[in-house]
Design an enzyme around this catalytic site. Structure first.
Site, short mmCIF file in Angstrom:
data_model
loop_
_atom_site.label_atom_id
_atom_site.label_comp_id
_atom_site.label_asym_id
_atom_site.label_seq_id
_atom_site.Cartn_x
_atom_site.Cartn_y
_atom_site.Cartn_z
N THR A 64 49.43 20.06 60.34
CA THR A 64 48.35 20.78 61.01
C THR A 64 48.83 22.11 61.58
O THR A 64 50.01 22.40 61.60
CB THR A 64 47.79 19.93 62.18
OG1 THR A 64 48.86 19.68 63.11
CG2 THR A 64 47.23 18.62 61.67
N ASP A 65 47.86 22.92 62.03
CA ASP A 65 48.22 24.17 62.70
C ASP A 65 47.46 24.32 64.01
O ASP A 65 46.70 23.43 64.40
CB ASP A 65 48.00 25.37 61.76
CG ASP A 65 46.53 25.62 61.43
OD1 ASP A 65 45.64 25.13 62.15
OD2 ASP A 65 46.27 26.32 60.44
N ALA A 66 47.67 25.44 64.68
CA ALA A 66 47.13 25.64 66.02
C ALA A 66 45.60 25.73 66.03
O ALA A 66 44.98 25.72 67.10
CB ALA A 66 47.72 26.90 66.65
#
Lengths: 133, 133, 133, 133
Positions: free
Chosen positions: C15-17
């Site tokens: 995942t990312d921010a």
């Protein structure tokens, strides 16, 4: 429209057991280049959110791989905006090798849409459009 | 305390130009194994947040590399909780090769602290402690 | 032609921010699914090299993102071979969410060419063609 | 002994759904900094292999996380060699935030051993030792 150039070095983390840059990592390099191209225009990612309440989300990507990059190669990423729509921006990004004869390694076309902080599509603010044209 | 076993396959994405698994990726494998060990106890990550309002944040990691894994190897990750503190959980995770003679590849010790959704440290809820012991 | 199904779980590492799966990671999921689809046919990656002296190299990729996957989501990757050429194999890979209503998240088309161990293009061996059709 | 400084920017690819840099990525940043510290001494990775027939392989890592880095933060990686053995080099690498008050985010100690191209341990060449001291 503007053209942005960025140099990137290939580290072990970017390569795979084939001895070349893992194909998905070119998308990572392209993200870095798009972010820096915006920064050069004075548009940092936090600014996008605080000033305009938007972010960019990737919707389509086309990648064409011509040659392979290897460990310790230096890459040049040339980014241009090829189209600006009502709620989208399309980038053309070409990745070249700087070390050998400047071979074109990979051509990328990426369409991003503007979304609000809940990931809902929203129009590209006119003021922002002015800044990136 | 419980012991959790998980099998992981090595893909091109996990390897580097040395022909082996890139050293940082063992941390990724360990995260996967910890998440699945919690799931086996009925504790999904979203549940941690909705039920207890907490997440785990990594504070210290020790990695010792014994041998290298290669493309297409199958790995066995054995996870145990070695210590539970007032606001922390410490895991011991050993990664073995299943294909050759079961060599130990990498030993990891990871201490995590409980934080709230703003990343502020908070006590490990007693009810959760009961579930993971 | 065959259809291969593979389940993948979304971990923090994926995942990312933005709170969603980072767009490049779908290419990693697709590589995993292609490798497992070959294994199901009895064709492990080392076998490709030792038996046929070849590997597959990615030449073009088209990705279309429809919806976002989030932490702890379970994904179903459906892989089919849409075309087999003289020295290439083209995959169609669709990634669905299994948890909510089975939404289609991402559609991928990937063309791979057969290369020898020095990365030089070479014909797809007839015997291998038989195995994957 | 020398001290090497390198600036690194945090992109979406480096972050996770927690909104912070994914813990394993600090190892990637550290690899980048070690490679650039060697380059500054005139020692590129290909040179290590062609001139000395060696590479460095990670054997132990200790990571201590103090604070979190976020999207678009700029990091300063300060690398020093803390010990040179007969067949090993130990680095101390500290990662600071440049944007806020220069907070120390993460302290890393990494021991690498010299291996030949078949991954067999071998002595650190005296001439190379001279170059890096």
């Amino acid at each position: 429209m503007f053209e942005h150039n960025m140099l990137v070095r290939v580290y072990y983390a970017d390569t795979d057991a084939f001895g070349i840059v893992y194909h998905a990592n070119y998308l990572r390099f392209c993200e870095m280049a798009r972010t820096e191209s915006l920064r050069e225009l004075g548009i940092g990612l936090p600014y996008l959110m605080t000033e305009y309440g938007i972010q960019f989300a990737v919707v389509t990507v086309t990648l064409t791989y011509h040659k392979s990059a290897r460990l310790d190669d230096q890459l040049l990423i040339v980014s241009t905006i090829s189209h600006i729509g009502r709620a989208s921006v399309t980038y053309k990004q070409d990745i070249y090798l700087t070390d050998r004869q400047g071979d074109l390694l990979c051509s990328v076309e990426i369409k991003l849409v503007t979304v609000d902080q809940n990931m809902r599509p929203c129009a590209l603010p006119e003021a922002l459009k002015m800044e990136i044209v």
